[in-house]
Scaffold this motif. Structure first.
Motif, short mmCIF file in Angstrom:
data_model
loop_
_atom_site.label_atom_id
_atom_site.label_comp_id
_atom_site.label_asym_id
_atom_site.label_seq_id
_atom_site.Cartn_x
_atom_site.Cartn_y
_atom_site.Cartn_z
N MET A 234 0.81 -1.22 0.00
CA MET A 234 0.00 0.00 0.00
C MET A 234 0.84 1.27 0.00
SD MET A 234 -3.09 -1.11 -0.10
CE MET A 234 -3.95 0.41 0.24
N GLY A 235 2.11 1.17 -0.43
CA GLY A 235 2.95 2.36 -0.43
C GLY A 235 3.10 2.93 0.96
N HIS A 236 3.01 4.25 1.07
CA HIS A 236 3.16 4.91 2.37
C HIS A 236 1.80 5.08 3.07
CE1 HIS A 236 5.33 6.89 5.49
NE2 HIS A 236 4.90 8.11 5.23
N ILE A 237 0.79 4.42 2.57
CA ILE A 237 -0.56 4.45 3.15
C ILE A 237 -1.02 5.90 3.33
CG2 ILE A 237 -2.08 3.41 4.88
CD1 ILE A 237 0.02 1.47 5.65
N ASN A 238 -0.93 6.64 2.24
CA ASN A 238 -1.30 8.05 2.26
C ASN A 238 -2.19 8.37 1.05
OD1 ASN A 238 0.58 7.85 0.22
ND2 ASN A 238 2.07 9.24 1.13
#
Length: 222
Positions: free
Chosen positions: A169-173
């Motif tokens: 989810m990448g950096h969850i941003n």
């Protein structure tokens, strides 16, 4: 959009917690899940941690202390990125107000020790070594550019947090395309449910005492 206030079914007598959001470097923009949760739910409050562009650990911790001190009900911290480290360092300083914090949702804490991707993270290193003074969930991504999953697991172990594997989810941003991040809302509700005291029965143990008093010494009802 949130569907209902953050209360637990059958526990309406308990005060709803104050949900303090702690963003990371450069603050959370309008499309970030923290901002969307704040927009849709009155129980959320963003903590102004000070200088978002040039974060100072002492300042962020002091601002968090002030926000918790001003709360009139139990607090749950909802932190993202560097905000997670602000929460950890605040807990580590041994504030008398740690009892005011019922729990924390810690999302995507970055690596602040091993060649951080952003030099501004270094001021929060090393990782606070004390176990958090409250229950917490640490949500980590498998492909977060700001930290390796193994390092996230290590932080969860140090802080005594339950590790939640969010997948890639990448950096969850906002850049992860999460919008209001329904899974995060699920985790937050699960955390709140786990730390909300169970309702006291109407009669509780007093019911047994009452009926005992209704008996004669011979055991026959009066």
């Amino acid at each position: 959009m949130l569907q209902r206030p953050f209360t637990t079914t059958g526990r309406a007598c308990a005060p709803a917690p104050l949900l303090l959001t702690l963003p990371g470097i450069d603050n959370s923009g309008p499309d970030h899940w923290q901002s969307l949760w704040e927009r849709d739910q009155a129980d959320f409050r963003r903590v102004d941690l000070g200088d978002w562009a040039l974060p100072q650990r002492a300042q962020w911790v002091a601002r968090l202390e002030a926000a918790i001190a001003s709360a009139s009900r139990p607090v749950i911290l909802v932190a993202h990125s560097l905000g997670c480290h602000a929460a950890a360092w605040w807990s580590a300083q041994g504030s008398a107000r740690t009892t005011c914090v019922a729990g924390a949702l810690l999302v995507a804490p970055p690596d602040v020790e091993d060649a951080p991707i952003d030099a501004r993270l270094c001021g929060f290193g090393p990782v606070a070594r004390q176990r958090l003074a409250f229950p917490s969930l640490l949500v980590a991504s498998r492909n977060d550019p700001y930290t390796r999953f193994g390092q996230a697991r290590r932080m969860a172990r140090i802080w005594g947090s339950q590790l939640i594997d969010a997948g890639p989810m990448g950096h969850i941003n906002a850049a992860s395309g999460l919008k209001d991040w329904p899974y995060g809302l699920f985790l937050l509700r699960r955390l709140i449910a786990s730390i909300t005291p169970a309702p006291t029965p109407l009669l509780a143990d007093g019911a047994a005492a009452y009926f005992a008093q209704r008996q004669t010494p011979s055991g026959a009802p009066r």
